[in-house]
Design a protein around this motif. Structure first.
Motif, short mmCIF file in Angstrom:
data_model
loop_
_atom_site.label_atom_id
_atom_site.label_comp_id
_atom_site.label_asym_id
_atom_site.label_seq_id
_atom_site.Cartn_x
_atom_site.Cartn_y
_atom_site.Cartn_z
N ALA A 48 -4.99 9.53 2.35
CA ALA A 48 -5.08 8.68 3.54
C ALA A 48 -5.05 9.56 4.78
O ALA A 48 -4.72 10.75 4.70
CB ALA A 48 -3.93 7.66 3.56
N GLY A 49 -5.35 8.97 5.93
CA GLY A 49 -5.34 9.70 7.19
C GLY A 49 -6.40 9.15 8.11
O GLY A 49 -7.31 8.44 7.68
N LYS A 53 -9.71 13.17 5.89
CA LYS A 53 -9.43 12.89 4.47
C LYS A 53 -10.67 13.13 3.61
O LYS A 53 -10.55 13.61 2.47
CB LYS A 53 -8.87 11.49 4.27
N GLY A 144 -3.80 2.10 4.42
CA GLY A 144 -3.20 2.66 3.22
C GLY A 144 -2.37 1.62 2.48
O GLY A 144 -2.65 1.28 1.34
N THR A 158 -0.07 12.49 -3.57
CA THR A 158 -0.67 11.83 -2.42
C THR A 158 -0.86 12.86 -1.32
O THR A 158 -0.17 13.88 -1.28
CB THR A 158 0.20 10.66 -1.91
N ILE A 160 -1.73 13.08 2.99
CA ILE A 160 -1.91 12.39 4.27
C ILE A 160 -2.40 13.40 5.30
O ILE A 160 -1.69 14.32 5.69
CB ILE A 160 -0.60 11.72 4.75
N ILE A 163 -2.99 11.85 11.43
CA ILE A 163 -3.02 10.44 11.82
C ILE A 163 -3.12 10.35 13.33
O ILE A 163 -2.40 11.03 14.06
CB ILE A 163 -1.75 9.72 11.31
N LYS A 182 -0.37 3.98 6.92
CA LYS A 182 -0.96 5.06 6.12
C LYS A 182 0.08 5.68 5.17
O LYS A 182 -0.27 6.09 4.06
CB LYS A 182 -1.58 6.12 7.05
N ALA A 183 1.34 5.71 5.60
CA ALA A 183 2.39 6.22 4.71
C ALA A 183 2.66 5.27 3.56
O ALA A 183 3.41 5.61 2.63
CB ALA A 183 3.68 6.45 5.51
N CYS A 192 3.99 14.48 -1.90
CA CYS A 192 3.03 14.12 -0.86
C CYS A 192 2.75 15.33 0.02
O CYS A 192 3.66 15.89 0.63
CB CYS A 192 3.57 12.97 -0.01
N VAL A 194 1.27 16.78 3.39
CA VAL A 194 1.12 16.21 4.73
C VAL A 194 0.50 17.25 5.66
O VAL A 194 1.03 18.35 5.83
CB VAL A 194 2.49 15.76 5.29
N ILE A 205 6.66 9.24 8.30
CA ILE A 205 6.33 9.72 6.95
C ILE A 205 7.59 10.24 6.26
O ILE A 205 7.85 9.93 5.09
CB ILE A 205 5.26 10.83 7.03
#
Length: 423
Positions: A48-49, A53, A144, A158, A160, A163, A182-183, A192, A194, A205
């Motif tokens: 996501a982002g 992404k 998300g 995951t 991210i 954002i 998104k988180a 995750c 980031v 997040i």
């Protein structure tokens, strides 16, 4: 007679009055009717982002494939053909396979209320579940938490990416609200990765990750990436990598590359795979240099580029990328959707472009009228004109300045039109 995928996709557009209506209820219903294929996927990397992404996913895929892995990949929107959204074990889905899974999903839905993105995502998951592969890369469509891809209980990883403000009408008006949406892909106990974030975004997040016991691999903390003397330098707790710069141009791709490498290292890939992620990646309409094709041939010796970014953060990245290119007069051909912050997108570009020629996006009902785009460009200090078509815009610019750099920009939908016309 078997119907084409285009006919089935057109039918699917009529199953819901809205293009976007964020909830997971309809997806869960359809997936249950299909036998819950989301539970039978190869290990999932969910991304996501706001920006980056797609590029990050493309780098991860290049690295995994260089390591000998087979990879499913789901992206949106498509540019030239819907088939681009679904890549099965490395290859774009065939017309026959796409038609079959679309038909099956349409029948299983039984006329129920469901959006186009939801039912086509279900079709992708069905195809992925039935085709052997080592990994599945899923790119979020919008947000998300309530995105149709957010149905994987325990992904392998995951990711991210940065954002920023975009799609506020669906995700919230503040960075914190958007970050919360998104988180929503973070899952209990799942690591995750980031990318670089605003402080208030990282706070959101980190809070969700802490609640769910999800280990974070965050830029500036667990991993670092910089550009030094024409090389990409990546470092984490396991050591330092000295790699080629990513094949995707632009300074923002350094951070995307770092996130991809962090993901690959977490998945156990070696330096060879990480280097391939940089050198083998291809992702169209992200500052893509157009060097062959009908449009290129017609307007030589103009230097043509294509980019689908469409929000203020993308405008900043694009301006930085243009500033880093060899000195050459730069002119924009721009078409945007009427849902976008056009002034925020154009403001940074005003410093690096000599002019903007506005067009409406062909065949797109939600296009911003060219006259509105031109007015916004003038409001931020750009010299702006209006053209009736892409060809007319390119003719006007190249007639005045044959050797100009021309960037066609503002929308992935416009980018798709350009790629189809240039083929």
């Amino acid at each position: 007679m078997t119907q084409s995928s285009d006919v089935i996709l057109a039918r699917m557009m009529a199953l819901h009055p809205k293009v976007i209506d964020l909830t997971l209820d309809r997806v869960w219903r359809l997936l249950a009717a299909l036998g819950n294929p989301q539970n039978d996927l190869p290990p999932v990397i969910h991304l996501a982002g706001t920006n980056g992404k797609g590029s990050t996913q493309a780098m991860i895929r290049a690295g995994l494939e260089a390591a000998g892995k087979t990879v499913h990949a789901y992206t949106s929107p498509h540019l030239a053909r819907f088939h681009e959204r679904i890549r099965l074990a490395g290859d774009l889905i065939s017309e026959d396979h796409l038609t079959a899974v679309l038909d099956e999903c349409y029948a299983a839905n039984d006329g129920g209320n469901i959006t186009y993105f939801e039912i086509t995502t279900a079709a992708a998951l069905l195809a992925f579940a039935r085709t052997p592969a080592n990994y599945t890369l899923l790119e979020v469509g919008l947000g998300g938490r309530l995105d149709a891809t957010n149905v994987i209980e325990t992904p392998a990883l995951t990711v991210i990416t940065p954002i920023d403000l975009d799609h506020q009408q669906f995700l919230g008006d503040t960075l914190q609200e958007i970050a919360g949406e998104k988180a929503g892909i973070i899952k209990r106990g799942v690591p995750c990765v980031v990318g670089p974030q605003h402080d208030e975004v990282l706070d959101v997040i980190e809070a969700r990750a802490a609640r769910l016991g999800a280990p974070l691999l965050a830029f500036g903390q667990q991993w670092h990436v910089t550009q030094e003397r024409g090389r990409l330098i990546y470092q984490d707790e396991t050591g330092l990598l000295d790699l080629p710069l990513p094949a995707l141009p632009g300074p923002h791709q350094i951070a995307n590359a770092g996130a991809a490498i962090a993901a690959l290292r977490r998945l156990g890939c070696d330096e060879v795979a990480c280097e391939a992620a940089m050198t083998d990646v291809f992702w169209p309409a992200r500052m893509q240099h157009l060097t062959t094709g009908r449009i290129v041939d017609r307007f030589r010796p103009a230097d043509l580029w294509l980019d689908g970014g469409h929000n203020p953060a993308a405008g900043v990245m694009l301006a930085r990328t243009l500033a880093d290119l060899p000195d050459r007069p730069t002119h924009l051909v721009c078409g945007m959707l009427n849902t976008k912050d056009i002034r925020g997108y154009l403001l940074p570009l005003a410093k690096v472009a000599q002019s903007l020629t506005a067009i409406s996006i062909p065949g797109e009902a939600n296009t911003l009228p060219a006259s509105v785009t031109a007015t916004a460009a003038r409001d931020v200090g750009m010299v702006a004109a209006v053209a009736d078509s892409l060809d007319a815009a390119l003719e006007d610019i190249s007639a005045k300045e044959p050797y100009a750099r021309i960037l066609i920009c503002g929308s992935l939908y416009l980018a798709g039109h350009v790629l189809r016309e240039n083929s």
